[in-house]
Design an enzyme around this catalytic site. Sequence first.
Site, PDB file in Angstrom:
ATOM      1  N   GLU A 169      54.549  45.265  34.707  1.00 12.08           N
ATOM      2  CA  GLU A 169      53.369  45.285  33.846  1.00 12.08           C
ATOM      3  C   GLU A 169      52.376  45.066  34.926  1.00 12.08           C
ATOM      4  OE1 GLU A 169      52.614  45.286  30.514  1.00 12.08           O
ATOM      5  OE2 GLU A 169      50.970  45.603  31.785  1.00 12.08           O
ATOM      6  N   LYS A 224      55.726  47.196  42.252  1.00  8.90           N
ATOM      7  CA  LYS A 224      55.048  46.238  41.613  1.00  8.90           C
ATOM      8  C   LYS A 224      54.810  45.092  42.535  1.00  8.90           C
ATOM      9  CE  LYS A 224      53.612  43.015  38.601  1.00  8.90           C
ATOM     10  NZ  LYS A 224      52.678  42.939  37.616  1.00  8.90           N
ATOM     11  N   CYS A 280      50.886  35.694  39.744  1.00  7.57           N
ATOM     12  CA  CYS A 280      51.460  36.668  40.363  1.00  7.57           C
ATOM     13  C   CYS A 280      51.741  36.692  41.950  1.00  7.57           C
ATOM     14  CB  CYS A 280      51.127  38.119  39.698  1.00  7.57           C
ATOM     15  SG  CYS A 280      51.850  38.297  37.931  1.00  7.57           S
TER      16      CYS A 280
HETATM   17  C1  UDX Z   1      47.017  40.304  39.124  1.00  9.23           C
HETATM   18  C2  UDX Z   1      46.954  41.977  39.317  1.00  9.23           C
HETATM   19  O1  UDX Z   1      45.660  42.342  39.254  1.00  9.23           O
HETATM   20  C3  UDX Z   1      47.662  42.744  38.034  1.00  9.23           C
HETATM   21  O2  UDX Z   1      47.849  44.091  38.424  1.00  9.23           O
HETATM   22  C4  UDX Z   1      49.042  42.120  38.099  1.00  9.23           C
HETATM   23  O3  UDX Z   1      49.853  42.839  36.907  1.00  9.23           O
HETATM   24  C5  UDX Z   1      49.187  40.645  37.904  1.00  9.23           C
HETATM   25  O4  UDX Z   1      48.295  40.045  39.040  1.00  9.23           O
HETATM   26  P1  UDX Z   1      45.673  38.575  37.741  1.00  9.23           P
HETATM   27  O5  UDX Z   1      46.434  37.458  38.618  1.00  9.23           O
HETATM   28  O6  UDX Z   1      45.741  38.345  36.099  1.00  9.23           O
HETATM   29  O7  UDX Z   1      46.259  40.160  37.920  1.00  9.23           O
HETATM   30  O8  UDX Z   1      44.226  38.557  38.160  1.00  9.23           O
HETATM   31  P2  UDX Z   1      43.244  39.392  39.286  1.00  9.23           P
HETATM   32  O9  UDX Z   1      42.119  39.931  38.817  1.00  9.23           O
HETATM   33  O10 UDX Z   1      44.269  40.415  40.099  1.00  9.23           O
HETATM   34  O11 UDX Z   1      42.944  38.261  40.355  1.00  9.23           O
HETATM   35  C6  UDX Z   1      43.786  37.580  41.152  1.00  9.23           C
HETATM   36  C7  UDX Z   1      42.976  36.447  41.891  1.00  9.23           C
HETATM   37  O12 UDX Z   1      42.111  37.063  42.913  1.00  9.23           O
HETATM   38  C8  UDX Z   1      42.044  35.564  41.173  1.00  9.23           C
HETATM   39  O13 UDX Z   1      42.088  34.261  41.413  1.00  9.23           O
HETATM   40  C9  UDX Z   1      40.776  36.021  41.536  1.00  9.23           C
HETATM   41  O14 UDX Z   1      39.760  35.289  41.426  1.00  9.23           O
HETATM   42  C10 UDX Z   1      40.730  36.647  42.653  1.00  9.23           C
HETATM   43  N1  UDX Z   1      40.129  37.691  43.356  1.00  9.23           N
HETATM   44  C11 UDX Z   1      40.287  38.810  42.805  1.00  9.23           C
HETATM   45  C12 UDX Z   1      39.055  37.575  44.136  1.00  9.23           C
HETATM   46  O15 UDX Z   1      39.002  36.404  44.890  1.00  9.23           O
HETATM   47  N2  UDX Z   1      38.323  38.578  44.825  1.00  9.23           N
HETATM   48  C13 UDX Z   1      38.634  39.737  44.065  1.00  9.23           C
HETATM   49  O16 UDX Z   1      37.517  40.627  44.447  1.00  9.23           O
HETATM   50  C14 UDX Z   1      39.388  39.888  43.087  1.00  9.23           C
END
Ligand code: UDX
Length: 479
Positions: A169, A224, A280
């Site tokens: 996913e 993944k 993740c």
């Molecule tokens: C992530 C992956 O994006 C997704 O493809 C996978 O299936 C699951 O893990 P998620 O953990 O839901 O998704 O959120 P994501 O938007 O990736 O953000 C992860 C963390 O990174 C958050 O704490 C977010 O605040 C941080 N982040 C993200 C940043 O600090 N800066 C950014 O530019 C982007």
Amino acid sequence: MGIPIKNICCIGAGYVGGPTMTMMASKCPDINFNVVDINEERIKSWNNKNLSKLPIFEPGLEELIIKTRNKNLFFSTDIKEAIESADIIFISVNTPTKTKGLGAGKSSDLKWVEASAREVARYSKGYTIVVEKSTLPVRTAEVIENILNSAKTNSKREEISFDVLSNPEFLAEGTAIKDLDSPDRVLIGGENKNAMIALGNLYKAWVPEEKILFTNIWSSELAKLTSNAFLAQRISAINSISAICEVTEADIREVSRAIGKDSRIGSKFLDSGPGFGGSCFKKDILNLVYLSEYFGLTEVASFWESVVQINNWHQKRISEIIVKKLFGTVTNKKLVILGFSFKANTNDTRESAAIHICRNLLNEGANLVIHDPKVNSSQITNDLKINPTKLIDNDNSSFDKKSGTWGFSKSINNNEIFNNSYAVIILTEWEEYRKLNWKLIAKKMVPPAWVFDSRSIVNTNEVKDAGLRLWRLGNGLSD
Ligand code: UDX
Ligand code: ADP
């Protein structure tokens, strides 16, 4: 003729299983989707008529639930029946990092996956396609296959057979519905072409064919982990540069914009913040580290481990800056924490930077008032492992003169939460925090009062014009 698919079962009704099955059910109205979970409360919430009580908050989810629930989408605890009737079974159970035993702190705990595989072997009938959907370490499909085959032999159920596929996913929380509706790609790893085509056909109902990729099972699993490791690596990279910006009068937002314009780098995942959280990133990188160590690739292991180490260091760094700016002590000082989820638009707090930063500040003796529009007080209690102090009037006096305590505030609307506070610390980029009236807030705070903006979302002029001191992550020109 392909393999006919009429009934689908998903084991695990969490952040992945719930939204994914809801989307599939809305796109494939002729197929029945049974989402099952051992957690009765969770299933009750999925079935709650009041949609604000769904167990997870995800923009756009409610509308799809209205369209599908009890039509071709069913949530239940009857695992046996759902498995018996299923042509395809998705395994979407939790796989947290192991806390003890072999691989503790790095490899994933597969006990829930194992339990699910055993249930599948026990109740399935005829031929079943088993799909691993949870984020799992490489070679988990092999583990699932072994469990299925040995259970089949042990129980002398020769009439049953399986194909195991990997279909990771890629949805991100907060944008899950959008990501599921128009994914960048759908990855299907396996050996049996017919099973892979049957699963691919489900997605073809709404995903363009060229976005459906077929690979071998190990490539799919490794892809993944690698996707998440690459994304997390960008965040650790940009956060490390934010520390340089703070000592050189550069501004991380300007640096990000400039490097993001390079089409080879691209502009996404370059927002510096309080450190990555979520279920993740850390887990997947640690799986990669474990895998590398297992195969004796020590340099590869330490390369990826450093991405997690920078993240830990960065969160500690932010807590230390806050203490330092408040004259070296936060003992008995009321600090307002805005945002507890690991990012905006989700109620998920797993690995949220807020947990670590709040714990550090509580250890320093600060009294915190925490607000988040979607996370509730009991979740924060679970995460901080400290019970909250009852807040009477959102005033410092209600902390009972004890230090290192916290209280929960349901609302920020009347600004009372800011009474007698020394600092406001923004940890999640919720939209409502962009629109705060700093002039009114400043009047309630104890001067010289501070705003610590770890997400670069406040209007700097408004904060400064209100007479507040401002620290913005990665901005060397702040106070
Ligand atoms: C992530 C992956 O994006 C997704 O493809 C996978 O299936 C699951 O893990 P998620 O953990 O839901 O998704 O959120 P994501 O938007 O990736 O953000 C992860 C963390 O990174 C958050 O704490 C977010 O605040 C941080 N982040 C993200 C940043 O600090 N800066 C950014 O530019 C982007
Ligand atoms: P994710 O983010 O991967 O979806 P969650 O923790 O949100 O993880 O959801 C996983 C769900 O799987 C939980 O609701 C949990 O109760 C459920 N679960 C775990 N083990 C089993 C099992 N053996 N049978 C059914 N459901 C399970």
